[in-house]
Design a protein around this motif. Structure first.
Motif, PDB file in Angstrom:
ATOM      1  N   THR A  89     -14.499 -53.267 172.529  1.00 30.85           N
ATOM      2  CA  THR A  89     -13.746 -52.006 172.594  1.00 30.85           C
ATOM      3  C   THR A  89     -12.758 -52.045 173.749  1.00 30.85           C
ATOM      4  OG1 THR A  89     -15.590 -50.795 171.613  1.00 30.85           O
ATOM      5  CG2 THR A  89     -13.973 -49.495 172.841  1.00 30.85           C
ATOM      6  N   TYR A 148      -8.632 -51.866 173.899  1.00 27.11           N
ATOM      7  CA  TYR A 148      -7.864 -50.960 174.754  1.00 27.11           C
ATOM      8  C   TYR A 148      -6.817 -51.747 175.546  1.00 27.11           C
ATOM      9  CZ  TYR A 148     -10.731 -46.781 174.047  1.00 27.11           C
ATOM     10  OH  TYR A 148     -11.347 -45.683 173.519  1.00 27.11           O
ATOM     11  N   ILE A 170      -6.584 -41.781 172.929  1.00 29.24           N
ATOM     12  CA  ILE A 170      -7.135 -43.109 173.202  1.00 29.24           C
ATOM     13  C   ILE A 170      -7.178 -43.358 174.706  1.00 29.24           C
ATOM     14  CG2 ILE A 170      -6.496 -45.562 173.135  1.00 29.24           C
ATOM     15  CD1 ILE A 170      -5.909 -45.256 170.209  1.00 29.24           C
ATOM     16  N   ASN A 214     -10.117 -41.580 176.153  1.00 27.02           N
ATOM     17  CA  ASN A 214     -11.339 -42.280 175.773  1.00 27.02           C
ATOM     18  C   ASN A 214     -11.507 -43.570 176.563  1.00 27.02           C
ATOM     19  OD1 ASN A 214     -11.936 -40.302 173.934  1.00 27.02           O
ATOM     20  ND2 ASN A 214     -11.251 -41.464 172.168  1.00 27.02           N
ATOM     21  N   ARG A 215     -10.429 -44.299 176.774  1.00 27.05           N
ATOM     22  CA  ARG A 215     -10.505 -45.538 177.545  1.00 27.05           C
ATOM     23  C   ARG A 215     -10.985 -45.265 178.956  1.00 27.05           C
ATOM     24  NH1 ARG A 215      -9.287 -48.323 181.723  1.00 27.05           N
ATOM     25  NH2 ARG A 215      -7.977 -46.626 182.379  1.00 27.05           N
ATOM     26  N   ASP A 220     -15.906 -45.041 168.345  1.00 32.59           N
ATOM     27  CA  ASP A 220     -14.711 -45.375 169.110  1.00 32.59           C
ATOM     28  C   ASP A 220     -14.281 -46.814 168.876  1.00 32.59           C
ATOM     29  OD1 ASP A 220     -12.819 -44.047 170.773  1.00 32.59           O
ATOM     30  OD2 ASP A 220     -13.452 -45.315 172.438  1.00 32.59           O
ATOM     31  N   ARG A 247     -12.327 -46.931 165.655  1.00 34.84           N
ATOM     32  CA  ARG A 247     -11.061 -46.219 165.830  1.00 34.84           C
ATOM     33  C   ARG A 247     -10.065 -47.044 166.643  1.00 34.84           C
ATOM     34  NH1 ARG A 247     -10.738 -40.781 169.147  1.00 34.84           N
ATOM     35  NH2 ARG A 247      -8.735 -40.132 168.409  1.00 34.84           N
ATOM     36  N   VAL A 248     -10.532 -47.624 167.742  1.00 37.11           N
ATOM     37  CA  VAL A 248      -9.658 -48.372 168.638  1.00 37.11           C
ATOM     38  C   VAL A 248      -9.255 -49.710 168.020  1.00 37.11           C
ATOM     39  CG1 VAL A 248      -9.552 -49.486 170.902  1.00 37.11           C
ATOM     40  CG2 VAL A 248     -10.497 -47.212 170.681  1.00 37.11           C
ATOM     41  N   ALA A 262      -6.495 -48.887 165.648  1.00 40.16           N
ATOM     42  CA  ALA A 262      -5.272 -48.563 166.393  1.00 40.16           C
ATOM     43  C   ALA A 262      -4.652 -49.809 167.004  1.00 40.16           C
ATOM     44  CB  ALA A 262      -5.575 -47.538 167.485  1.00 40.16           C
TER      45      ALA A 262
END
Length: 139
Positions: A13, A17, A78, A81-82, A115, A118-119, A122
């Motif tokens: 994850t 990012y 994002i 969240n990161r 997450d 999702r990431v 993205a």
């Protein structure tokens, strides 16, 4: 999810990012008129949040943004969240007695799974934007 799986998913994850941040920097450096290498050097130490804001301003400066406002809102989420994953996630459960079986750990596992997906999505989309946009500028 066991803790070994958690750590691997957490690392992947965070990798995504970082890829998002790097792709945003490349898009910005190519979008800004002039020397791409110089622009990239100027922003090398900027944070993800700073870069999202800088790219949004530059992208909208001609009234024809390449990335739409909904996508910028998603990028801002994002970023939040990161920051959470980088600074807070482990303290949510690691100090609990028998934390591996705690509801707090289970909650973080579910959150990480969501997450991560999702990431990853993205990151893949932004990578495609970077490649296509930068290739189109270089032509």
């Amino acid at each position: 999810m066991n803790f070994e799986e958690f750590k691997i998913k957490y690392a992947e994850t965070m990798l995504n990012y970082q890829a998002i941040e790097h792709d945003i920097k490349f898009i910005y450096a190519y979008m800004k008129a002039g020397d791409v290498d110089r622009h990239f050097d100027e922003i090398e130490n900027k944070t993800l949040g700073q870069m999202i804001r800088k790219l949004k301003v530059l992208d909208n400066s001609d009234g024809k943004p390449y990335i739409d406002s909904g996508d910028y809102n998603f990028l801002e989420q994002i970023c939040d969240n990161r920051n959470y994953w980088a600074h807070s996630v482990f303290v949510e459960f690691i100090y609990k007695k028998n934390w591996i079986n705690s509801k707090e750990y289970k909650k973080q596992c579910l959150k990480l799974e969501k997450d991560f997906n999702r990431v990853k999505n993205a990151s893949d989309i932004l990578e495609n934007i970077r490649v296509e946009y930068c290739k189109s500028i270089r032509r």
